[in-house]
Design a protein around this motif. Sequence first.
Motif, PDB file in Angstrom:
ATOM      1  N   THR A  58       0.915  -1.125   0.185  1.00 53.43           N
ATOM      2  CA  THR A  58       0.025   0.058  -0.276  1.00 53.43           C
ATOM      3  C   THR A  58       0.845   1.192  -0.454  1.00 53.43           C
ATOM      4  N   MET A  59       1.680   1.226   0.513  1.00 48.74           N
ATOM      5  CA  MET A  59       2.934   2.481   0.763  1.00 48.74           C
ATOM      6  C   MET A  59       3.833   2.992  -0.506  1.00 48.74           C
ATOM      7  N   VAL A  60       3.971   1.744  -1.018  1.00 45.49           N
ATOM      8  CA  VAL A  60       4.580   1.652  -1.874  1.00 45.49           C
ATOM      9  C   VAL A  60       4.001   2.247  -3.074  1.00 45.49           C
ATOM     10  N   LEU A  82      -8.324   9.568  -4.881  1.00 50.04           N
ATOM     11  CA  LEU A  82      -9.068   8.261  -4.654  1.00 50.04           C
ATOM     12  C   LEU A  82      -7.798   7.134  -4.349  1.00 50.04           C
ATOM     13  N   PHE A  83      -6.760   7.359  -4.567  1.00 47.21           N
ATOM     14  CA  PHE A  83      -5.452   6.776  -4.272  1.00 47.21           C
ATOM     15  C   PHE A  83      -5.839   6.632  -2.965  1.00 47.21           C
ATOM     16  N   ALA A 107      -5.609   4.141   0.098  1.00 43.28           N
ATOM     17  CA  ALA A 107      -4.795   3.448   0.717  1.00 43.28           C
ATOM     18  C   ALA A 107      -5.119   3.857   2.570  1.00 43.28           C
ATOM     19  N   ILE A 108      -6.245   4.766   2.860  1.00 37.09           N
ATOM     20  CA  ILE A 108      -6.219   4.376   4.216  1.00 37.09           C
ATOM     21  C   ILE A 108      -7.702   2.772   3.959  1.00 37.09           C
ATOM     22  N   GLY A 109      -8.245   2.682   3.217  1.00 27.91           N
ATOM     23  CA  GLY A 109      -8.643   1.335   3.443  1.00 27.91           C
ATOM     24  C   GLY A 109      -7.564   0.331   3.826  1.00 27.91           C
ATOM     25  N   ALA A 110      -7.024   0.299   2.336  1.00 30.97           N
ATOM     26  CA  ALA A 110      -6.172  -1.167   2.857  1.00 30.97           C
ATOM     27  C   ALA A 110      -5.604  -1.040   3.893  1.00 30.97           C
ATOM     28  N   LEU A 111      -5.076   0.434   4.893  1.00 21.72           N
ATOM     29  CA  LEU A 111      -4.012   0.010   5.926  1.00 21.72           C
ATOM     30  C   LEU A 111      -5.006   0.400   7.799  1.00 21.72           C
TER      31      LEU A 111
END
Length: 77
Positions: A28-30, A51-52, A56-60
């Motif tokens: 996610t961070m990459v 949107l990205f 990213a927030i959703g994945a984290l």
Amino acid sequence: MPEKKPVSPEEQRRVRQIRRAAVVMAATMVLWMGAQFVGGQMGWPTRVVFLFDLAAIGALVWALVVTYWVWKERRQS
């Protein structure tokens, strides 16, 4: 060399979950940093880049929840 203790199936499942969460956090961070860089270079509108950020927030958050569940399970057993 010390002998390894046999690992229970539940512990193996927890280890797989933690590994999956770690891979999701790293990827996610990459990907997020890459999207920010590419978006800046290509002049994407702020709405598209946002949107990205949300993805990213959703994945984290997902990774945090999985990590919490595993931590809670280990404390109970």
